[in-house]
Write a protein that holds these residues in place. Structure first.
Motif, PDB file in Angstrom:
ATOM      1  N   HIS A 179      14.545   8.842   6.592  1.00 44.74           N
ATOM      2  CA  HIS A 179      13.562   8.072   5.829  1.00 44.74           C
ATOM      3  C   HIS A 179      14.148   6.730   5.385  1.00 44.74           C
ATOM      4  CE1 HIS A 179       9.673   7.783   4.007  1.00 44.74           C
ATOM      5  NE2 HIS A 179      10.197   7.535   2.809  1.00 44.74           N
ATOM      6  N   LEU A 180      15.422   6.731   5.009  1.00 44.51           N
ATOM      7  CA  LEU A 180      16.077   5.485   4.597  1.00 44.51           C
ATOM      8  C   LEU A 180      16.173   4.512   5.772  1.00 44.51           C
ATOM      9  CD1 LEU A 180      17.507   3.915   2.345  1.00 44.51           C
ATOM     10  CD2 LEU A 180      19.645   4.966   3.108  1.00 44.51           C
ATOM     11  N   ARG A 208       0.838  -1.195   0.000  1.00 43.08           N
ATOM     12  CA  ARG A 208       0.000   0.000   0.000  1.00 43.08           C
ATOM     13  C   ARG A 208       0.872   1.243   0.000  1.00 43.08           C
ATOM     14  NH1 ARG A 208      -2.884  -1.551   5.654  1.00 43.08           N
ATOM     15  NH2 ARG A 208      -3.074  -3.507   4.617  1.00 43.08           N
ATOM     16  N   VAL A 209       0.287   2.338  -0.473  1.00 43.28           N
ATOM     17  CA  VAL A 209       0.964   3.632  -0.477  1.00 43.28           C
ATOM     18  C   VAL A 209       0.201   4.532   0.487  1.00 43.28           C
ATOM     19  CG1 VAL A 209       1.584   5.640  -1.862  1.00 43.28           C
ATOM     20  CG2 VAL A 209       1.723   3.359  -2.863  1.00 43.28           C
ATOM     21  N   SER A 210       0.947   5.118   1.418  1.00 43.03           N
ATOM     22  CA  SER A 210       0.317   5.934   2.444  1.00 43.03           C
ATOM     23  C   SER A 210       1.209   7.123   2.772  1.00 43.03           C
ATOM     24  CB  SER A 210       0.097   5.085   3.699  1.00 43.03           C
ATOM     25  OG  SER A 210      -0.396   5.871   4.743  1.00 43.03           O
ATOM     26  N   PHE A 211       0.593   8.187   3.252  1.00 42.88           N
ATOM     27  CA  PHE A 211       1.345   9.378   3.631  1.00 42.88           C
ATOM     28  C   PHE A 211       1.280   9.612   5.129  1.00 42.88           C
ATOM     29  CE2 PHE A 211      -0.037   9.955  -0.769  1.00 42.88           C
ATOM     30  CZ  PHE A 211       1.216  10.032  -1.363  1.00 42.88           C
ATOM     31  N   ARG A 253       8.453  -5.101  -2.020  1.00 44.79           N
ATOM     32  CA  ARG A 253       8.524  -3.765  -1.427  1.00 44.79           C
ATOM     33  C   ARG A 253       9.681  -2.935  -1.984  1.00 44.79           C
ATOM     34  NH1 ARG A 253       5.691  -3.298   3.273  1.00 44.79           N
ATOM     35  NH2 ARG A 253       4.367  -5.073   3.633  1.00 44.79           N
ATOM     36  N   VAL A 254      10.744  -3.584  -2.395  1.00 44.71           N
ATOM     37  CA  VAL A 254      11.918  -2.851  -2.870  1.00 44.71           C
ATOM     38  C   VAL A 254      11.570  -2.013  -4.087  1.00 44.71           C
ATOM     39  CG1 VAL A 254      14.191  -3.133  -3.952  1.00 44.71           C
ATOM     40  CG2 VAL A 254      13.640  -4.396  -1.873  1.00 44.71           C
ATOM     41  N   PHE A 295      11.058   3.490  -6.107  1.00 41.75           N
ATOM     42  CA  PHE A 295      10.364   4.474  -6.925  1.00 41.75           C
ATOM     43  C   PHE A 295       9.872   5.645  -6.074  1.00 41.75           C
ATOM     44  CE2 PHE A 295       6.276   6.035  -8.573  1.00 41.75           C
ATOM     45  CZ  PHE A 295       6.725   6.603  -9.752  1.00 41.75           C
ATOM     46  N   LEU A 296       9.303   5.341  -4.916  1.00 38.78           N
ATOM     47  CA  LEU A 296       8.703   6.380  -4.074  1.00 38.78           C
ATOM     48  C   LEU A 296       9.713   7.139  -3.206  1.00 38.78           C
ATOM     49  CD1 LEU A 296       5.409   4.715  -2.811  1.00 38.78           C
ATOM     50  CD2 LEU A 296       5.657   6.543  -4.466  1.00 38.78           C
ATOM     51  N   PHE A 297      10.895   6.582  -2.969  1.00 40.68           N
ATOM     52  CA  PHE A 297      11.848   7.187  -2.045  1.00 40.68           C
ATOM     53  C   PHE A 297      12.134   8.657  -2.346  1.00 40.68           C
ATOM     54  CE2 PHE A 297      16.162   8.114  -0.538  1.00 40.68           C
ATOM     55  CZ  PHE A 297      15.976   7.910   0.816  1.00 40.68           C
ATOM     56  N   PRO A 298      12.525   9.034  -3.569  1.00 41.14           N
ATOM     57  CA  PRO A 298      12.818  10.453  -3.799  1.00 41.14           C
ATOM     58  C   PRO A 298      11.591  11.355  -3.631  1.00 41.14           C
ATOM     59  CG  PRO A 298      13.045   9.206  -5.844  1.00 41.14           C
ATOM     60  CD  PRO A 298      12.791   8.230  -4.755  1.00 41.14           C
TER      61      PRO A 298
END
Length: 192
Positions: free
Chosen positions: A130-131, A56-59, A161-162, A167-170
């Motif tokens: 974050h990392l 999932r993608v969450s903020f 998950r990788v 993709f989302l990290f930056p």
């Protein structure tokens, strides 16, 4: 050598930093601020995007990181654990409650607080925070809990998950950096 000595000084300061953060649990101002950020995180959870049953993608990490910067690892870790329980009750997606994810959310808050509390907001520090959360929580703890719950291979869960997180990290770091800079600016104006 300068970076190494700076890192060594930060590592030596962890017990003091943790003790200072523990004192935040007795401050009404800190508890109120943390509660508002917790409510925001629970609200943001309502907008989670489910890619699959396991991804999932969450903020919701944004208010947690801001709390970590403002209130430190202890209070933010406790808030993260409480948020996990609140999210379960406010948006139950049909899965059973599993305390491992509460541990994950405690670690998320604790790590953000450990790296960001009482430190200048820089892009490098934001990315490192974050990392570290991504490695410890997203790549280690959460796949471990999912593997225990569903019997799937740990390596397969990490692999899924990788790709998403690379993709989302930056994007997430850019959003987090902007939020932390704005929070630091607002806090500095409020203290004047």
């Amino acid at each position: 050598m300068n970076r190494f000595s700076s890192l060594a000084a930060e590592l030596r300061g962890i017990p003091r930093l943790t003790a200072e953060s523990a004192r935040e649990t007795r401050s009404v101002r800190s508890l109120t601020g943390t509660s508002m950020l917790m409510a925001l995180s629970v609200l943001l959870n309502q907008f989670t995007i489910f890619i699959s049953a396991l991804i999932r993608v969450s903020f919701t990490f944004l208010p947690i990181a801001a709390a970590g910067m403002l209130f430190g690892p202890v209070l933010t870790g406790l808030a993260g654990a409480a948020i996990d329980i609140l999210k379960y009750f406010t948006r139950n997606d049909g899965s059973a409650f599993f305390p491992g994810f509460t541990i994950s959310e405690f670690m998320r808050g604790f790590l953000y607080g450990l790296i960001l509390y009482r430190k200048p907001v820089t892009l490098g520090r934001t990315a490192a925070a974050h990392l570290s959360v991504m490695v410890v929580v997203t790549f280690l703890l959460n796949p471990l809990w999912l593997s225990m719950m569903y019997g799937q291979a740990f390596v397969a869960l990490v692999g899924m998950r990788v790709v998403k997180n690379l993709f989302l990290f930056p994007i997430e770091v850019a959003m987090l950096y902007a939020l932390l800079k704005a929070t630091a600016t607002i806090r500095a104006r409020a203290l004047v």
